[in-house]
Design an enzyme around this catalytic site. Sequence first.
Site, PDB file in Angstrom:
ATOM      1  CG  HIS A  20      -3.467  -0.382  -6.722  1.00  0.00           C
ATOM      2  ND1 HIS A  20      -3.924   0.130  -5.656  1.00  0.00           N
ATOM      3  CD2 HIS A  20      -3.498  -1.927  -6.511  1.00  0.00           C
ATOM      4  CE1 HIS A  20      -3.988  -0.822  -4.733  1.00  0.00           C
ATOM      5  NE2 HIS A  20      -3.743  -1.820  -5.160  1.00  0.00           N
ATOM      6  NE  ARG A  42      -4.464  -1.355   0.175  1.00  0.00           N
ATOM      7  CZ  ARG A  42      -4.433  -2.369  -0.804  1.00  0.00           C
ATOM      8  NH1 ARG A  42      -3.289  -2.536  -1.713  1.00  0.00           N
ATOM      9  NH2 ARG A  42      -5.472  -3.055  -0.708  1.00  0.00           N
TER      10      ARG A  42
HETATM   11  P1  NAP Z   1      -1.664 -10.816   5.077  1.00  0.00           P
HETATM   12  O1  NAP Z   1      -1.869 -12.257   4.604  1.00  0.00           O
HETATM   13  O2  NAP Z   1      -2.772 -10.212   5.912  1.00  0.00           O
HETATM   14  O3  NAP Z   1      -0.523 -10.656   5.399  1.00  0.00           O
HETATM   15  C1  NAP Z   1       0.304  -9.455   6.181  1.00  0.00           C
HETATM   16  C2  NAP Z   1       1.634  -9.821   6.545  1.00  0.00           C
HETATM   17  O4  NAP Z   1       2.010  -8.576   7.255  1.00  0.00           O
HETATM   18  C3  NAP Z   1       1.901 -10.822   7.882  1.00  0.00           C
HETATM   19  O5  NAP Z   1       2.910 -11.717   7.333  1.00  0.00           O
HETATM   20  C4  NAP Z   1       2.011 -10.071   8.983  1.00  0.00           C
HETATM   21  O6  NAP Z   1       2.680 -11.074   9.872  1.00  0.00           O
HETATM   22  C5  NAP Z   1       2.779  -9.053   8.338  1.00  0.00           C
HETATM   23  N1  NAP Z   1       2.550  -7.940   9.436  1.00  0.00           N
HETATM   24  C6  NAP Z   1       1.417  -7.091   9.720  1.00  0.00           C
HETATM   25  N2  NAP Z   1       1.813  -6.202  10.755  1.00  0.00           N
HETATM   26  C7  NAP Z   1       3.056  -6.473  11.224  1.00  0.00           C
HETATM   27  C8  NAP Z   1       4.192  -5.910  11.985  1.00  0.00           C
HETATM   28  N3  NAP Z   1       3.525  -4.807  12.861  1.00  0.00           N
HETATM   29  N4  NAP Z   1       5.540  -6.265  11.959  1.00  0.00           N
HETATM   30  C9  NAP Z   1       5.736  -7.114  11.118  1.00  0.00           C
HETATM   31  N5  NAP Z   1       4.865  -7.925  10.255  1.00  0.00           N
HETATM   32  C10 NAP Z   1       3.646  -7.659  10.127  1.00  0.00           C
HETATM   33  O7  NAP Z   1      -1.959  -9.903   3.641  1.00  0.00           O
HETATM   34  P2  NAP Z   1      -1.751 -10.366   2.128  1.00  0.00           P
HETATM   35  O8  NAP Z   1      -2.970 -10.817   1.637  1.00  0.00           O
HETATM   36  O9  NAP Z   1      -0.488 -11.127   2.047  1.00  0.00           O
HETATM   37  O10 NAP Z   1      -1.603  -8.784   1.365  1.00  0.00           O
HETATM   38  C11 NAP Z   1      -0.100  -8.155   1.674  1.00  0.00           C
HETATM   39  C12 NAP Z   1      -0.196  -6.839   1.045  1.00  0.00           C
HETATM   40  O11 NAP Z   1      -0.585  -6.746  -0.320  1.00  0.00           O
HETATM   41  C13 NAP Z   1      -1.531  -5.894   1.716  1.00  0.00           C
HETATM   42  O12 NAP Z   1      -1.047  -4.613   2.047  1.00  0.00           O
HETATM   43  C14 NAP Z   1      -2.587  -5.946   0.438  1.00  0.00           C
HETATM   44  O13 NAP Z   1      -3.344  -4.611   0.558  1.00  0.00           O
HETATM   45  C15 NAP Z   1      -1.450  -5.920  -0.687  1.00  0.00           C
HETATM   46  N6  NAP Z   1      -1.943  -6.082  -2.028  1.00  0.00           N
HETATM   47  C16 NAP Z   1      -1.831  -5.204  -3.063  1.00  0.00           C
HETATM   48  C17 NAP Z   1      -2.339  -5.718  -4.260  1.00  0.00           C
HETATM   49  C18 NAP Z   1      -1.792  -4.904  -5.319  1.00  0.00           C
HETATM   50  O14 NAP Z   1      -2.426  -5.071  -6.500  1.00  0.00           O
HETATM   51  N7  NAP Z   1      -0.906  -4.040  -5.435  1.00  0.00           N
HETATM   52  C19 NAP Z   1      -3.276  -6.839  -4.695  1.00  0.00           C
HETATM   53  C20 NAP Z   1      -3.400  -7.408  -3.384  1.00  0.00           C
HETATM   54  C21 NAP Z   1      -2.736  -7.047  -2.120  1.00  0.00           C
HETATM   55  P3  NAP Z   1       2.160 -12.241  10.707  1.00  0.00           P
HETATM   56  O15 NAP Z   1       2.031 -13.113   9.535  1.00  0.00           O
HETATM   57  O16 NAP Z   1       3.293 -12.749  11.721  1.00  0.00           O
HETATM   58  O17 NAP Z   1       0.935 -11.661  11.318  1.00  0.00           O
END
Ligand code: NAP
Length: 312
Positions: free
Chosen positions: A275, A227
């Site tokens: 994006h 993001r």
């Molecule tokens: P997710 O499954 O919720 O994973 C988030 C990760 O962030 C987890 O490994 C979590 O750690 C870690 N995290 C959160 N808070 C933290 C902290 N304070 N310190 C260290 N690590 C932390 O999310 P996802 O589905 O993989 O998505 C990842 C990102 O991609 C999101 O921001 C989403 O909005 C973005 N995204 C972008 C697009 C695009 O087109 N650009 C498309 C899809 C998604 P834990 O595992 O230990 O809880």
Amino acid sequence: MAKPNLLTIVPAKWAGLSAAKPDEGAVNFILHGRDEYAPESIDYVLSFYPPPGLLKTFPNLKAAFSLGAGVDGFLRDPDYPKRVPLVRFADETLSAEMAQFVLMHVLIRHRHQRLFDEAQSKRKWRQMVLPRRTEDTRIGMLGLGEIGSFTAARLMKLGFPVAGWSRTRKTLPGLKSFAGDGELAAFLGQTDILVCLLSLTRKTAGILNAKTFTAMPEGGFVINVARGGHLVEADLIAALDRGQLSGAVLDVFGEEPLPESSPLWSHPKITVTPHIAAISQPAVALKFVLDGIAKFERGERPDNIVDVETAY
Ligand code: NAP
């Protein structure tokens, strides 16, 4: 039993969503901005960035579904009704798209494709060997959730050494796991290409900043596909201009669409994409939502309900 009402609040490109119905008749589709509706009739909402303040006007809302993996579009609303379960979209098609995007840019960087493009534009035959071997190009994943861990596995298949940083420690085959604030500096110190796939929360906002870039080995490369709120844009530009970083790929921005006046557009070391790293496919997203609604209607809870306090 009456069919539940699903209000879709989506950009124009998604307006045909209800036409993609995989399970015709399971819900009544109501399109925000097109159909008239009474606020008390709304059972479920599907959106990406609902207008702040709108959801609190639906007294009978049973759940909200995010079209994207992130829920920042919902939680930017200070009036988000916290009693309402918020479900984020998670599906392997999304992870696979993201992995493709990240792999493509890691390889463009690793194989110095931009230099060859430039040489071609000048009709120059310029052979060069890779300055760094694949096994010496260390990739660091900030975030090892649904998408980060999937992408890490694909990168390891290409032969890159991959480490990851997350809140909790992970055991993924072949991956070096760093966890928590105390291990962030050590993780960054051994990362040549940093890929941000963190969820956007109060704790991770602005994490791609001057301190982070300085902790990386000189000449590091940054890919932000999570993001825009993760990045301090001025710090990135300064780190690129002084050579601390060698380049960056940005798919997400603090302000979207990225304003024409932004210096990011024309920076020679930055690749900007609008994006599009991983786009939810309408039919897949809709099936996910209808399955989720069916579970709520049976009194069950679907997977991927977000903790509204931690925001992921
Ligand atoms: P997710 O499954 O919720 O994973 C988030 C990760 O962030 C987890 O490994 C979590 O750690 C870690 N995290 C959160 N808070 C933290 C902290 N304070 N310190 C260290 N690590 C932390 O999310 P996802 O589905 O993989 O998505 C990842 C990102 O991609 C999101 O921001 C989403 O909005 C973005 N995204 C972008 C697009 C695009 O087109 N650009 C498309 C899809 C998604 P834990 O595992 O230990 O809880």
